[in-house]
Motif scaffolding. Structure first.
Motif, mmCIF file in Angstrom:
data_model
loop_
_atom_site.group_PDB
_atom_site.id
_atom_site.type_symbol
_atom_site.label_atom_id
_atom_site.label_comp_id
_atom_site.label_asym_id
_atom_site.label_seq_id
_atom_site.Cartn_x
_atom_site.Cartn_y
_atom_site.Cartn_z
ATOM 1 N N GLN A 15 83.852 50.871 25.289
ATOM 2 C CA GLN A 15 82.409 50.646 25.297
ATOM 3 C C GLN A 15 81.632 51.837 25.844
ATOM 4 O OE1 GLN A 15 82.179 47.168 27.744
ATOM 5 N NE2 GLN A 15 82.222 45.775 25.987
ATOM 6 N N ILE A 16 82.310 52.807 26.387
ATOM 7 C CA ILE A 16 81.644 53.966 26.994
ATOM 8 C C ILE A 16 81.219 54.936 25.896
ATOM 9 C CG2 ILE A 16 81.947 55.944 28.517
ATOM 10 C CD1 ILE A 16 83.865 54.216 30.161
ATOM 11 N N LYS A 17 79.933 55.266 25.897
ATOM 12 C CA LYS A 17 79.355 56.169 24.887
ATOM 13 C C LYS A 17 78.541 57.248 25.594
ATOM 14 C CE LYS A 17 80.274 53.200 21.475
ATOM 15 N NZ LYS A 17 81.682 53.109 21.280
ATOM 16 N N ASN A 18 78.235 58.313 24.866
ATOM 17 C CA ASN A 18 77.336 59.385 25.318
ATOM 18 C C ASN A 18 77.706 59.930 26.697
ATOM 19 O OD1 ASN A 18 75.848 59.006 22.978
ATOM 20 N ND2 ASN A 18 74.476 57.553 23.952
ATOM 21 N N GLU A 29 92.214 51.581 35.571
ATOM 22 C CA GLU A 29 93.521 50.938 35.450
ATOM 23 C C GLU A 29 93.653 50.417 34.036
ATOM 24 O OE1 GLU A 29 96.258 47.783 37.913
ATOM 25 O OE2 GLU A 29 94.106 47.774 38.221
ATOM 26 N N GLY A 30 94.635 50.938 33.320
ATOM 27 C CA GLY A 30 94.794 50.546 31.926
ATOM 28 C C GLY A 30 93.592 51.034 31.134
ATOM 29 N N ASP A 31 92.962 50.119 30.399
ATOM 30 C CA ASP A 31 91.760 50.491 29.648
ATOM 31 C C ASP A 31 90.494 49.958 30.306
ATOM 32 O OD1 ASP A 31 92.142 47.835 29.122
ATOM 33 O OD2 ASP A 31 91.609 47.980 27.008
ATOM 34 N N GLN A 32 90.574 49.642 31.602
ATOM 35 C CA GLN A 32 89.430 49.135 32.362
ATOM 36 C C GLN A 32 88.890 50.207 33.303
ATOM 37 O OE1 GLN A 32 87.777 46.042 32.314
ATOM 38 N NE2 GLN A 32 88.897 45.938 30.390
ATOM 39 N N PHE A 33 87.594 50.359 33.297
ATOM 40 C CA PHE A 33 86.868 51.266 34.179
ATOM 41 C C PHE A 33 86.119 50.373 35.156
ATOM 42 C CE2 PHE A 33 83.386 54.062 35.341
ATOM 43 C CZ PHE A 33 83.955 55.319 35.345
ATOM 44 N N LYS A 34 86.568 50.304 36.410
ATOM 45 C CA LYS A 34 85.992 49.384 37.392
ATOM 46 C C LYS A 34 85.192 50.172 38.422
ATOM 47 C CE LYS A 34 89.883 46.253 36.952
ATOM 48 N NZ LYS A 34 90.978 45.598 37.641
ATOM 49 N N VAL A 35 83.974 49.698 38.674
ATOM 50 C CA VAL A 35 83.084 50.357 39.622
ATOM 51 C C VAL A 35 82.800 49.406 40.769
ATOM 52 C CG1 VAL A 35 80.856 51.480 39.942
ATOM 53 C CG2 VAL A 35 82.031 51.667 37.742
ATOM 54 N N TYR A 74 79.043 68.202 39.267
ATOM 55 C CA TYR A 74 79.352 67.144 40.222
ATOM 56 C C TYR A 74 78.847 65.781 39.759
ATOM 57 C CZ TYR A 74 80.326 71.012 43.349
ATOM 58 O OH TYR A 74 80.842 72.144 43.915
ATOM 59 N N GLN A 75 78.601 65.609 38.492
ATOM 60 C CA GLN A 75 77.989 64.369 38.032
ATOM 61 C C GLN A 75 78.520 63.993 36.651
ATOM 62 O OE1 GLN A 75 73.766 64.374 38.657
ATOM 63 N NE2 GLN A 75 73.411 63.215 36.809
ATOM 64 N N ILE A 76 78.753 62.716 36.451
ATOM 65 C CA ILE A 76 79.116 62.200 35.148
ATOM 66 C C ILE A 76 78.164 61.050 34.835
ATOM 67 C CG2 ILE A 76 80.878 60.622 36.050
ATOM 68 C CD1 ILE A 76 82.493 61.203 33.474
ATOM 69 N N SER A 77 77.684 61.011 33.599
ATOM 70 C CA SER A 77 76.809 59.917 33.188
ATOM 71 C C SER A 77 77.253 59.450 31.813
ATOM 72 C CB SER A 77 75.349 60.352 33.166
ATOM 73 O OG SER A 77 75.139 61.347 32.206
ATOM 74 N N PHE A 78 77.068 58.163 31.561
ATOM 75 C CA PHE A 78 77.424 57.592 30.275
ATOM 76 C C PHE A 78 76.639 56.307 30.051
ATOM 77 C CE2 PHE A 78 80.633 56.176 33.335
ATOM 78 C CZ PHE A 78 80.547 54.802 33.223
ATOM 79 N N ASP A 79 76.683 55.837 28.817
ATOM 80 C CA ASP A 79 76.030 54.587 28.438
ATOM 81 C C ASP A 79 77.095 53.568 28.066
ATOM 82 O OD1 ASP A 79 73.509 55.770 28.656
ATOM 83 O OD2 ASP A 79 73.592 56.504 26.598
ATOM 84 N N TYR A 80 76.805 52.321 28.366
ATOM 85 C CA TYR A 80 77.628 51.217 27.897
ATOM 86 C C TYR A 80 76.740 49.983 27.815
ATOM 87 C CZ TYR A 80 77.859 48.629 32.235
ATOM 88 O OH TYR A 80 77.519 47.876 33.318
ATOM 89 N N MET A 81 76.807 49.268 26.722
ATOM 90 C CA MET A 81 76.067 48.020 26.515
ATOM 91 C C MET A 81 74.635 48.084 27.053
ATOM 92 S SD MET A 81 79.063 45.232 27.319
ATOM 93 C CE MET A 81 77.860 44.003 27.687
ATOM 94 N N ASN A 82 73.844 49.044 26.608
ATOM 95 C CA ASN A 82 72.438 49.206 26.988
ATOM 96 C C ASN A 82 72.234 49.483 28.478
ATOM 97 O OD1 ASN A 82 71.661 48.758 24.325
ATOM 98 N ND2 ASN A 82 71.587 46.546 24.646
ATOM 99 N N HIS A 83 73.237 49.968 29.164
ATOM 100 C CA HIS A 83 73.119 50.385 30.560
ATOM 101 C C HIS A 83 73.435 51.868 30.641
ATOM 102 C CE1 HIS A 83 72.849 46.314 32.146
ATOM 103 N NE2 HIS A 83 73.875 45.980 31.381
#
Length: 129
Positions: free
Chosen positions: A89-92, A68-74, A98-107
């Motif tokens: 903040q979403i990188k890499n 929603e907007g520029d927020q990615f809520k899980v 069937y899978q998506i992976s990414f990094d954000y703030m050392n997670h």
């Protein structure tokens, strides 16, 4: 183009999914064991079947990704506080069928989704970059 609120259902990383669903199916097996042990359908068997159904439905319906907007809520199954990630903040980002992976703030986050949802989420994230 900025999209309105979008919601996707997901499962966590494959290893976590296997662990969670194994514990869920244990409830079903307990019901079957009590059923066969008593040799008739009893209230204990019904309780385990109902508990299995309830937990299975919760595992599917409460795991949501909302953009929603520029927020990615899980949304998580047991945690009422949703994980809010700013799109910038979403990188890499790494995609599989069937899978998506990414990094954000050392997670590092891994989500299993339908193939069309992976493509759509990737397009939405790329639009904000």
């Amino acid at each position: 183009m900025i999209n309105p609120k979008r919601t996707f259902f997901y499962q966590p990383s494959p290893l976590n999914s296997i662990i969670c669903w194994s514990w869920t199916f244990t409830l079903l097996l307990l019901g079957v064991i009590f059923w066969l042990e008593v040799t008739q359908f009893s209230w204990i068997t019904m309780f385990f079947f109902m508990l299995f159904s309830f937990v299975g439905i919760c595992e599917v319906l409460f795991r949501k990704i909302t953009i929603e907007g520029d927020q990615f809520k899980v949304g998580h199954m047991l945690n009422p506080n949703w994980l809010n990630i700013d799109m910038h903040q979403i990188k890499n980002i790494k995609l599989r069928k069937y899978q998506i992976s990414f990094d954000y703030m050392n997670h590092h986050c891994i989500f299993v989704l339908p193939a069309n949802s992976v493509i759509e989420i990737n397009d939405i994230i790329r639009a904000y970059k």
